[in-house]
Design an enzyme around this catalytic site. Structure first.
Site, PDB file in Angstrom:
ATOM      1  N   SER A 170       1.590 -12.668  14.783  1.00  9.81           N
ATOM      2  CA  SER A 170       2.259 -11.524  14.139  1.00  9.81           C
ATOM      3  C   SER A 170       1.484 -10.977  14.073  1.00  9.81           C
ATOM      4  O   SER A 170       1.159  -9.886  14.747  1.00  9.81           O
ATOM      5  CB  SER A 170       3.149 -12.704  12.689  1.00  9.81           C
ATOM      6  OG  SER A 170       3.843 -11.408  11.684  1.00  9.81           O
ATOM      7  N   LYS A 222      17.974   0.406  -4.237  1.00  4.67           N
ATOM      8  CA  LYS A 222      16.595   0.000  -4.918  1.00  4.67           C
ATOM      9  C   LYS A 222      16.167  -1.405  -5.090  1.00  4.67           C
ATOM     10  O   LYS A 222      14.943  -1.517  -4.828  1.00  4.67           O
ATOM     11  CB  LYS A 222      16.436   0.902  -5.894  1.00  4.67           C
ATOM     12  CG  LYS A 222      15.470   1.031  -7.361  1.00  4.67           C
ATOM     13  CD  LYS A 222      13.958   1.575  -6.398  1.00  4.67           C
ATOM     14  CE  LYS A 222      12.792   1.561  -7.001  1.00  4.67           C
ATOM     15  NZ  LYS A 222      11.597   2.047  -6.197  1.00  4.67           N
TER      16      LYS A 222
END
Length: 340
Positions: A170, A222
């Protein structure tokens, strides 16, 4: 009754000792937390000298007396010849070795940037930088910055080699793929080009216990998913969209560094051992960092570059507890199929 009295007295003493211990520890931490943070220190050690010492010691032990004496004379001649060399004679190219063992938050990038800056200040165009990398990945922004630090080496025209002895998955592979030459041992874990995000939700538990949770935001997205509030399909869809966007950025970055690799084949979140990773084009060669260093000795002068920060008492106490937790978590992840 006498037994109960003695038992109660024993409990009271035990509680007193525990409270006293907690107070002492809290006092130490409180005082130590007021101390200034330790200053960083750059350490440069000669790996070439270490290899030379190892070689000489092994020969002295293994050779017979006559051969050992002959070797000692030859070494004196070599040292004497070196002493007569002129200062204007060209010096052999150097190899600078950096060790990066990354945690989930990639906090080690602070030291990495100092180490790379020091190297760039002194390196010549024929020098090489070897990064011995070990990381199962972690936060996107942390490993993105770490990969950018390695790109600084290439931008200066220096050769960058990354060697993976255990794992580069990763975010760890995001760093590793920047290399001009990427090496790995045959059983090292390589890949995991994917993105994972997960979080628990306690909304039903709070609702069951009549606990209200309020969250106020400005902006439609948000907050997409929440730990305590009630999640909806719209928020989940947006969250999934954001993960996919990060995955595309990850894939594009890896492909820009290794354009000959079939990125769609390897960007599935899977990881492979070094031998299979070579077949897929994730790495260039199968070898260990030790063998790679030895292959450049003594043609190159080899140095280890390490930047470390001395921690105060409060930081040491905090880090000791955190390191135990991290070791337990990483041990569990090492047995799992997926890496972050």
């Amino acid at each position: 009754m006498e037994f109960l009295y003695e038992y109660g007295l024993f409990v009271a003493k035990a509680v007193t000792l525990v409270v006293a211990f907690v107070v002492v520890v809290a006092t130490i931490v409180g005082v130590a937390s007021k101390q200034k943070h330790g200053k960083g220190q750059l350490e440069i050690t000669s790996i070439s000298d270490q290899l030379k010492d190892i070689t000489q010691y092994a020969k002295q032990v293994l050779l017979d007396k006559n051969s050992a004496k002959k070797l000692a004379k030859e070494q004196k001649k070599v040292e004497k010849a070196k002493g007569k060399q002129k200062n204007d004679e060209p010096k052999p190219p150097r190899m600078y070795v950096i060790d990066f063992k990354g945690s989930m938050d990639a906090g080690e990038v602070d030291n990495l940037r100092e180490e790379i800056t020091a190297i760039l200040c002194v390196a010549d165009k024929d020098d090489e930088v070897l990064v011995r990398l070990e990381s199962g990945g972690g936060v996107v922004h942390g490993y993105g910055l770490a990969a950018s630090q390695l790109q600084r080496i290439k931008q200066k025209g220096l050769k960058l080699t990354v060697s993976v002895d255990k794992v580069a998955a990763s975010g760890g592979y995001m760093m590793a793929c920047v290399a001009d030459k990427l090496l790995a041992s045959q059983f090292a874990y390589i890949g995991s080009i994917g993105v994972l995000a997960q979080l628990p939700n306690f909304h039903k538990l709070l609702k069951k216990n009549d606990i209200e949770f309020e969250q106020h935001t400005a902006g439609e997205f948000k907050r997409t998913l929440t730990v305590f509030g009630e999640n909806n399909d719209e928020g989940r869809a947006k969250f999934k969209e954001e993960i996919e966007e990060i995955h595309v950025l990850f894939k594009d970055f890896v492909h820009s560094q290794r354009p000959d690799m079939n990125i769609d084949r390897v960007a599935t979140g899977e990881y492979w051992p070094g031998t299979k990773a070579k077949e897929l084009g994730l790495i260039d060669d199968i070898t260990t960092s030790d063998d790679y260093i030895l292959s450049h000795y003594p043609e190159r002068e080899i140095f280890s570059v390490k930047y470390s920060v001395k921690k105060n008492v409060a930081e040491k106490l905090g880090m000791s507890a955190a390191s135990v937790v991290e070791r337990v978590i990483m041990k569990s992840w090492s047995k799992a199929r997926h890496w972050f």
